[in-house]
Design a protein around this motif. Structure first.
Motif, PDB file in Angstrom:
ATOM      1  N   ILE A 180      -4.850  -9.183  -6.418  1.00  0.00           N
ATOM      2  CA  ILE A 180      -3.930 -10.307  -6.229  1.00  0.00           C
ATOM      3  C   ILE A 180      -4.271 -11.008  -4.917  1.00  0.00           C
ATOM      4  N   GLY A 181      -4.420 -12.329  -4.980  1.00  0.00           N
ATOM      5  CA  GLY A 181      -4.716 -13.084  -3.770  1.00  0.00           C
ATOM      6  C   GLY A 181      -6.082 -13.725  -3.765  1.00  0.00           C
ATOM      7  N   ALA A 182      -6.849 -13.550  -4.845  1.00  0.00           N
ATOM      8  CA  ALA A 182      -8.176 -14.164  -4.929  1.00  0.00           C
ATOM      9  C   ALA A 182      -8.527 -14.366  -6.398  1.00  0.00           C
ATOM     10  N   VAL A 183      -9.283 -15.422  -6.666  1.00  0.00           N
ATOM     11  CA  VAL A 183      -9.775 -15.676  -8.017  1.00  0.00           C
ATOM     12  C   VAL A 183     -11.260 -16.008  -7.928  1.00  0.00           C
ATOM     13  N   ASP A 184     -11.984 -15.722  -8.997  1.00  0.00           N
ATOM     14  CA  ASP A 184     -13.405 -16.069  -9.040  1.00  0.00           C
ATOM     15  C   ASP A 184     -13.565 -17.581  -8.883  1.00  0.00           C
TER      16      ASP A 184
END
Length: 771
Positions: free
Chosen positions: A542-546
């Motif tokens: 949680i807190g980052a996406v590709d």
């Protein structure tokens, strides 16, 4: 202007932890599915060895369920007593009193400092108990502190289903019970048990012993994704299994004790190869050598609509209905090719006798299937039961009292509801086929991409239906077909966490649904409790996406997707693992001019399960200047390659077999004569104003997009349909664009999208592309 663009792009910002309002970061107190109404109070109730359970009926199965849980799971040896109506301190009161005005299956749960009261009737009391259990922390303690709260709750839909296919792969009674336990925990109430198919007959029928002696066995099973291989490969290993009638009774009782109805499915007239292997006289050509199917797909051998077949199926369903008290009996009805019936003199004679003709409602063979299903429906109705069928039973005319299970999108369900027939929504397009992949780089599956977000966002009542027609939508169901799921661990992986999203779709009011609260606040706690019991898919950190972004700083603020798990990350380009830095506090990394920083992060649970690695790349570059270009023509040039590619790098140096110009990214024309191929599109894109532009490729198998030779989207690898995006700062004018893609065995697809500042995402159109 440049500064303004950087503010828009800026710094990579972590996705915030969801909250409904600033005052309450956990408005649902961790409960899944979200209740209809929840009001928090001050104080707590202390559950201890001295607590007494007071019940209207001490033999009620819901009461016994809670008593067993507290005594044997929470390890508090509380006493169970008859409720005499007196107010007793330090007690849990389980009663039907106080249920006035509650819809069916509803409950009221009140926790005060002195007492817990659960009011409910039948299943409602059980669901209130399940909510209370969710509030009890795991682990052993001398006393358990529970928050003061008032909850009023009831389901949105009466039918909340989950299907398990045990024909393609067989699962033990104990595992089926484990599956049912999960359903009960999350307030699902219909277990659809798919018991017969081409690949195996899994239920004992006393009158027809060959069904299990022969039909439950197949000689071997195809290996892997057979579409990828020519010739197909097989494991040369006999496979089989079935449930005795005593085992069926055991499962049905186990489910009933948890207020779950078991809906058996006996397929007809198609998906019947296993039955024909046992009794070839039920076919239109008994001289054929039938056998249980060893691979997957749709098979042309189906039951012949003869009196012998109807007598057989009536005998089978008589035994089935003796085992299953369910109001509903599922008769399949899907994927029944009519080739055999078209060629059968018997069928053509019967069609003529019945006066069936081709018309807009369907072919005469479609109407023969309708006759088949309606004849079986009359028999089932005569036993006081009703049939469910897949939406193909609409073809040729719907049986009078049938319920339609809409799986090929929502069209069948909409048509049935408009005809005043009951409907259960279960479309793959709504994320409800949970045998599909859940993201990129997943274990082998039948294909597709049905992530947690997709199933959670599904609404089972189509807006096209009037309010009166929507009342015919009984509920919703997710389906787990098991062609590519041979093990119990893989069932766990495909079901979880999507089952929890399904429960909220089926139970919670639309107004109470909140994906951020669900995924970032409540789900981690539930997965933490399941960590040692189930092999679930660990959601990404949680807190980052590709993504690929541009800016001068990389901000890292992460949270594990499973309570008690650890986030490990790197910024040096290497894959993270147990030997790397655990995330503990927010970090900021400067990105020097013309350099980049790459964050890679994953979640590792206490039991050792791992999430997929999330990749975030931040480039520090000034907005891209336009190139000098004189328009020649619309569309992009392409180079076509052939081969069995598994990555885009393999296109480098591959032999070019065709070149030309394409005005769209539709690859259908390339598929005609090539099994596997790769293509590189190149040209120019017109940018009409300065700003930050987002690009996305949606592809089954690998794709990538570059702007001015700078990577913006990296969607490489052999995978199902997956959307991958990135963004780039561009100045007005023309910019070079390159799109790369490879397709495996003609099973892929490619779409390319652009997000213009201030506008929604849309597909790239020919009027912006030039060569």
């Amino acid at each position: 202007m440049f500064k303004k663009i950087f503010c828009l792009l800026g710094v990579f910002m972590a996705v915030g932890i969801g909250m409904t309002n600033a005052q309450d970061t956990d408005p649902n107190m961790g409960i899944i599915p979200a209740p209809v109404s929840l009001k928090k109070g001050q104080g707590e109730f202390v559950l201890s060895q001295q607590t007494v359970i007071m019940a209207d009926s001490v033999t009620n199965k819901a009461v016994l369920f809670l008593t067993d849980y507290i005594q044997n799971k929470a390890m508090l040896h509380v006493q169970l007593q008859q409720n005499n109506g007196a107010s007793t301190a330090n007690s849990i009161v389980l009663t039907s009193a106080g249920t006035d005005g509650l819809p069916p299956d509803g409950y009221r749960l009140t926790i005060s400092p002195q007492q817990i009261i659960i009011s409910g009737k039948g299943a409602g009391l059980f669901y209130g108990i399940q909510t209370l259990i969710q509030l009890i922390p795991t682990g052993r303690a001398a006393a358990i502190h529970l928050p003061v709260v008032q909850i009023e709750d009831y389901p949105r839909f009466g039918y909340r289903g989950l299907m398990l296919d045990v024909c393609r792969h067989f699962f033990s009674v104990e595992f089926v019970k484990k599956y049912i336990d999960l359903m009960a925990t999350y307030k699902l109430n219909n277990f659809h048990w798919h018991l017969t198919d081409d690949q195996g007959w899994r239920i004992e029928i006393k009158k027809y012993p060959k069904l299990t002696q022969i039909g439950s066995q197949r000689a071997q099973t195809v290996i892997g994704n057979y579409h990828d291989r020519t010739p197909q490969q097989f494991d040369n290993t006999p496979y089989g299994g079935y449930y005795t009638q005593d085992q069926i009774r055991e499962v049905v009782k186990y489910a009933a004790d948890r207020y779950i109805n078991v809906v058996p499915e006996i397929e007809m007239p198609g998906h019947s190869e296993a039955a024909l292997a046992a009794y070839p006289e039920l076919s239109c050509d008994p001289s054929m050598n039938y056998k249980a199917a060893e691979t997957w797909g749709v098979f042309h051998d189906i039951y012949c609509p003869s009196d012998k077949t109807f007598s057989f199926l009536q005998d089978v369903l008589t035994e089935v209905m003796d085992l299953f008290p369910s109001k509903y009996i599922h008769v399949g009805g899907d994927e029944a090719p009519k080739d055999v019936w078209k060629q059968s003199p018997f069928c053509q004679k019967l069609i003529k006798k019945l006066g069936l003709k081709d018309d807009k409602a369907g072919s005469k063979e479609d109407k023969l299937q309708s006759y088949f299903i309606q004849r079986m429906e009359k028999f089932v109705n005569s036993k006081g039961r009703s049939i469910i069928g897949w939406d193909e039973i609409l073809e040729g005319g719907l049986s009078p009292n049938a319920t339609v299970m809409s799986w090929r999108g929502e069209a069948g369900g909409i048509a049935a509801a408009q005809q005043n027939h009951n409907v259960i929504m279960t479309p793959g397009s709504g994320g409800l086929y949970i045998d599909h992949a859940q993201g990129k780089n997943e274990p082998l599956s039948i294909g597709g991409n049905e992530p947690l977000t997709k199933i959670y966002s599904y609404n089972p009542t189509p807006a096209i239906l009037t309010p009166d027609q929507q009342k015919y939508v009984l509920g919703v169901q997710a389906n787990l077909w098991t062609e590519y799921i041979p093990t119990e661990n893989k069932v766990d992986y495909m079901v979880l966490p999507r089952l929890l999203a399904l429960s909220e779709v089926a139970w919670s009011p639309l107004a109470n649904k909140n994906y951020v609260d669900f995924a970032n606040t409540r789900l981690p706690s539930h997965l933490g409790k399941l960590d040692t019991k189930f092999n679930f898919r660990v959601p990404a950190v949680i807190g980052a996406v590709d993504t690929i972004m541009f800016g001068s700083q990389l901000n890292v603020n992460l949270k594990p997707s499973v309570k008690g798990a650890t986030v490990y990350y790197t910024i040096d380009g290497y894959e993270p693992g147990l030997t790397d830095m655990p995330f503990t506090i927010p970090m900021t990394y400067d990105v020097p001019q013309d350099q980049y920083r790459e964050l890679k992060a994953l979640v590792i649970t206490p039991s050792g399960k791992r999430s997929q690695v999330t990749h975030v790349t931040v480039y520090n570059k000034t907005p891209f200047n336009p190139v000098t270009y004189q328009v020649i023509g619309k569309g992009l040039k392409y180079q076509l390659f052939t081969g069995e590619f598994t990555s885009l790098a393999q296109l480098n140096g591959a032999a070019i077999i065709d070149t030309g110009t394409a005005v769209t990214f539709n690859t259908a024309a390339f598929k005609k004569n090539i099994k596997g191929f790769g293509v590189i599109y190149s040209g120019f894109i017109r940018i009409d104003s300065d700003g930050v532009y987002g690009f996305t490729t949606s592809s089954a198998n690998g794709s990538a997009l570059l702007i001015d030779d700078q990577p913006v989207v990296d969607n490489d690898g052999k995978h199902g349909v997956f959307d991958q995006g990135g963004s780039v700062p561009l100045l007005k004018g023309y910019h070079k664009i390159t799109v790369k893609y490879f397709d495996v065995a003609n099973a892929g697809s490619l779409r390319v999208f652009m997000t213009i500042p201030g506008k929604p995402k849309g597909e790239l159109t020919p009027d912006t592309l030039f060569n």
